[in-house]
Design a protein around this motif. Structure first.
Motif, PDB file in Angstrom:
ATOM      1  N   UNK A   5      83.748  25.809  57.919  1.00  0.00           N
ATOM      2  CA  UNK A   5      83.939  26.398  59.237  1.00  0.00           C
ATOM      3  C   UNK A   5      83.477  27.847  59.230  1.00  0.00           C
ATOM      4  N   UNK A   6      83.363  28.425  60.408  1.00  0.00           N
ATOM      5  CA  UNK A   6      83.248  29.872  60.501  1.00  0.00           C
ATOM      6  C   UNK A   6      84.585  30.486  60.089  1.00  0.00           C
ATOM      7  N   UNK A   7      84.583  31.785  59.846  1.00  0.00           N
ATOM      8  CA  UNK A   7      85.834  32.465  59.515  1.00  0.00           C
ATOM      9  C   UNK A   7      86.761  32.480  60.730  1.00  0.00           C
ATOM     10  N   UNK A   8      88.028  32.220  60.469  1.00  0.00           N
ATOM     11  CA  UNK A   8      89.056  32.347  61.504  1.00  0.00           C
ATOM     12  C   UNK A   8      90.079  33.342  60.982  1.00  0.00           C
ATOM     13  N   UNK A   9      90.327  34.402  61.727  1.00  0.00           N
ATOM     14  CA  UNK A   9      91.268  35.400  61.226  1.00  0.00           C
ATOM     15  C   UNK A   9      92.557  35.412  62.027  1.00  0.00           C
ATOM     16  N   UNK A  10      93.501  36.182  61.545  1.00  0.00           N
ATOM     17  CA  UNK A  10      94.852  36.154  62.096  1.00  0.00           C
ATOM     18  C   UNK A  10      94.924  36.693  63.522  1.00  0.00           C
ATOM     19  N   UNK A  11      93.866  37.368  63.967  1.00  0.00           N
ATOM     20  CA  UNK A  11      93.842  37.835  65.350  1.00  0.00           C
ATOM     21  C   UNK A  11      93.306  36.761  66.288  1.00  0.00           C
ATOM     22  N   UNK A  12      92.755  35.681  65.693  1.00  0.00           N
ATOM     23  CA  UNK A  12      92.165  34.625  66.501  1.00  0.00           C
ATOM     24  C   UNK A  12      90.674  34.774  66.669  1.00  0.00           C
ATOM     25  N   UNK A  13      90.087  35.844  66.123  1.00  0.00           N
ATOM     26  CA  UNK A  13      88.648  36.064  66.216  1.00  0.00           C
ATOM     27  C   UNK A  13      87.952  35.651  64.940  1.00  0.00           C
ATOM     28  N   UNK A  14      86.666  35.994  64.841  1.00  0.00           N
ATOM     29  CA  UNK A  14      85.890  35.620  63.661  1.00  0.00           C
ATOM     30  C   UNK A  14      85.096  36.767  63.102  1.00  0.00           C
ATOM     31  N   UNK A  15      85.546  37.998  63.352  1.00  0.00           N
ATOM     32  CA  UNK A  15      84.812  39.157  62.879  1.00  0.00           C
ATOM     33  C   UNK A  15      84.952  39.362  61.389  1.00  0.00           C
ATOM     34  N   UNK A  35      86.255  41.949  59.746  1.00  0.00           N
ATOM     35  CA  UNK A  35      87.583  42.422  59.382  1.00  0.00           C
ATOM     36  C   UNK A  35      88.601  41.867  60.369  1.00  0.00           C
ATOM     37  N   UNK A  36      89.666  41.289  59.839  1.00  0.00           N
ATOM     38  CA  UNK A  36      90.706  40.746  60.699  1.00  0.00           C
ATOM     39  C   UNK A  36      91.504  41.878  61.327  1.00  0.00           C
ATOM     40  N   UNK A  37      91.828  41.733  62.604  1.00  0.00           N
ATOM     41  CA  UNK A  37      92.651  42.711  63.297  1.00  0.00           C
ATOM     42  C   UNK A  37      94.117  42.364  63.092  1.00  0.00           C
ATOM     43  N   UNK A  38      94.971  42.906  63.947  1.00  0.00           N
ATOM     44  CA  UNK A  38      96.397  42.643  63.819  1.00  0.00           C
ATOM     45  C   UNK A  38      96.705  41.184  64.142  1.00  0.00           C
ATOM     46  N   UNK A  39      97.756  40.632  63.531  1.00  0.00           N
ATOM     47  CA  UNK A  39      98.104  39.235  63.798  1.00  0.00           C
ATOM     48  C   UNK A  39      98.435  39.015  65.270  1.00  0.00           C
ATOM     49  N   UNK A  40      97.963  37.902  65.800  1.00  0.00           N
ATOM     50  CA  UNK A  40      98.311  37.489  67.160  1.00  0.00           C
ATOM     51  C   UNK A  40      98.902  36.091  67.094  1.00  0.00           C
ATOM     52  N   UNK A  41      99.693  35.745  68.100  1.00  0.00           N
ATOM     53  CA  UNK A  41     100.278  34.402  68.109  1.00  0.00           C
ATOM     54  C   UNK A  41      99.195  33.337  68.170  1.00  0.00           C
ATOM     55  N   UNK A  42      98.149  33.601  68.959  1.00  0.00           N
ATOM     56  CA  UNK A  42      97.059  32.627  69.061  1.00  0.00           C
ATOM     57  C   UNK A  42      96.371  32.430  67.720  1.00  0.00           C
ATOM     58  N   UNK A  43      96.128  33.530  67.001  1.00  0.00           N
ATOM     59  CA  UNK A  43      95.424  33.441  65.729  1.00  0.00           C
ATOM     60  C   UNK A  43      96.227  32.728  64.655  1.00  0.00           C
ATOM     61  N   UNK A  44      97.484  33.131  64.461  1.00  0.00           N
ATOM     62  CA  UNK A  44      98.276  32.536  63.381  1.00  0.00           C
ATOM     63  C   UNK A  44      98.650  31.091  63.711  1.00  0.00           C
ATOM     64  N   UNK A  45      98.828  30.782  64.991  1.00  0.00           N
ATOM     65  CA  UNK A  45      99.136  29.396  65.366  1.00  0.00           C
ATOM     66  C   UNK A  45      97.932  28.493  65.147  1.00  0.00           C
ATOM     67  N   UNK A  46      96.732  29.006  65.430  1.00  0.00           N
ATOM     68  CA  UNK A  46      95.520  28.221  65.198  1.00  0.00           C
ATOM     69  C   UNK A  46      95.352  27.926  63.713  1.00  0.00           C
ATOM     70  N   UNK A  47      95.503  28.937  62.872  1.00  0.00           N
ATOM     71  CA  UNK A  47      95.370  28.741  61.428  1.00  0.00           C
ATOM     72  C   UNK A  47      96.397  27.730  60.926  1.00  0.00           C
TER      73      UNK A  47
END
Length: 326
Positions: free
Chosen positions: A278-288, A290-302
């Motif tokens: 897959x592409x990178x999935x980070x805790x912010x919900x994006x794919x950049x 560097x991961x930004x701050x954790x978001x509910x969308x990001x951590x729930x997706x992971x």
């Protein structure tokens, strides 16, 4: 009398390390090269193709003698390869994966409806300690407690995700988490099994062939782009897959903040394998990068993908039920 299934010896906790002149990965490469050389010698011996490349022979040796030597050496290395190995994957690259006949075959893209599936998964385990918002709160706590660049601390982030995932497994199954297991060449193994087996497993963590296993590789250098760790993770998965006698295995490579999901498939007959990522999935919900701050969308997706990955750990990608499309 029915046959009793035995755990595979490679999946039992190793009693001691087996020292060898070759590491497990070097042994696999050498063995593959010898098999190819034997096939070439056998072809030339049987067909005598005119104008084709020929083996260079000493005056005192003929082709049959050379082939015999190659086959004996191949058998010797095969016997060593069939025993416990020490695998060193830290220097693995894409070129070395090519030498092992493991080919990259595509990128997995998140499906458009992934968000709606994640929303449903957030309701799982909502009557237990590690429900969806607990994980997010815990990650915010870690963010202000431990340095991001400290490799030894990444396991704290990874552990938290699997605490959450353990509550998302269906009630008729139980999950166990092993650290640095399977002869020492994988960092985490998440195992799903019948609840009746869990007590025994926790006393003696031996993996059985019918267990569902997700192999997790922890990035060894958190300052590097996570994609550069994929060859190492794939080689670890390859070793585990062959030891576990599986045809398909799903895995993850992560630094705790960014996650890449992998599927490795072994092909019958020719000894080759292919993998997708897959592409990178980070805790912010994006794919950049560097991961930004954790978001509910990001951590729930992971978390949702991890739970699905474990439950389908030895199945090919199914675009009707998976979070990804090829």
């Amino acid at each position: 009398m029915s046959e009793v299934t035995q755990p595979h010896p490679y999946l039992s906790p190793p009693k001691r390390k087996c020292q060898s002149g070759l590491t497990g990965i070097e042994l696999a490469i050498a063995l593959e090269a010898l098999k190819n050389l034997a096939a070439k010698a056998r072809f030339e011996l049987n067909t005598k193709v005119e104008g084709g490349p020929e083996l260079e022979l000493d005056d005192d040796e003929d082709e049959g003698t050379v082939l015999s030597h190659i086959e004996k050496l191949t058998a010797l290395l095969q016997a060593r390869a069939d025993g416990p190995q020490i695998y060193s994957f830290s220097g693995m690259t894409g070129d070395l994966l090519d030498d092992l006949q493991v080919r990259f075959s595509g990128i997995l893209k998140l499906k458009d409806d992934a968000a709606s599936t994640v929303a449903l998964s957030d309701t799982l385990g909502n009557n237990q300690l590690w429900f969806a918002t607990t994980l997010l709160t815990h990650l915010h706590f870690l963010e202000n407690l431990v340095p991001h660049c400290n490799k030894s601390m990444t396991c704290l982030w990874i552990n938290a995700f699997f605490y959450r995932v353990s509550t998302m497994i269906p009630n008729h199954l139980k999950m166990a988490l092993i650290l640095h297991t399977v002869s020492g060449f994988i960092d985490f193994t998440a195992v799903v099994m019948d609840p009746a087996k869990l007590t025994i497993f926790l006393e003696q963590p031996v993996l059985w062939p019918d267990d569902m296993m997700l192999f997790v590789s922890e990035a060894k250098d958190v300052t590097k782009d996570l994609q550069k760790h994929v060859p190492q993770a794939v080689s670890e998965m390859l070793a585990c897959t062959r030891c576990a006698k599986k045809k398909i295995v799903r895995g993850v490579v992560t630094d705790g903040r960014e996650w890449i999901y992998l599927i490795l498939t072994l092909h019958d007959g020719d000894g080759t394998a292919t993998y997708v990522r897959s592409d990178k999935i980070n805790i912010s919900g994006g794919g950049g990068f560097m991961a930004d701050h954790p978001s509910q969308a990001g951590v729930s997706l992971i978390s949702a993908i991890l739970a699905h990955w474990i439950l389908h750990s030895h199945q090919p990608l199914d675009e009707t039920t998976d979070f990804f499309k090829s």
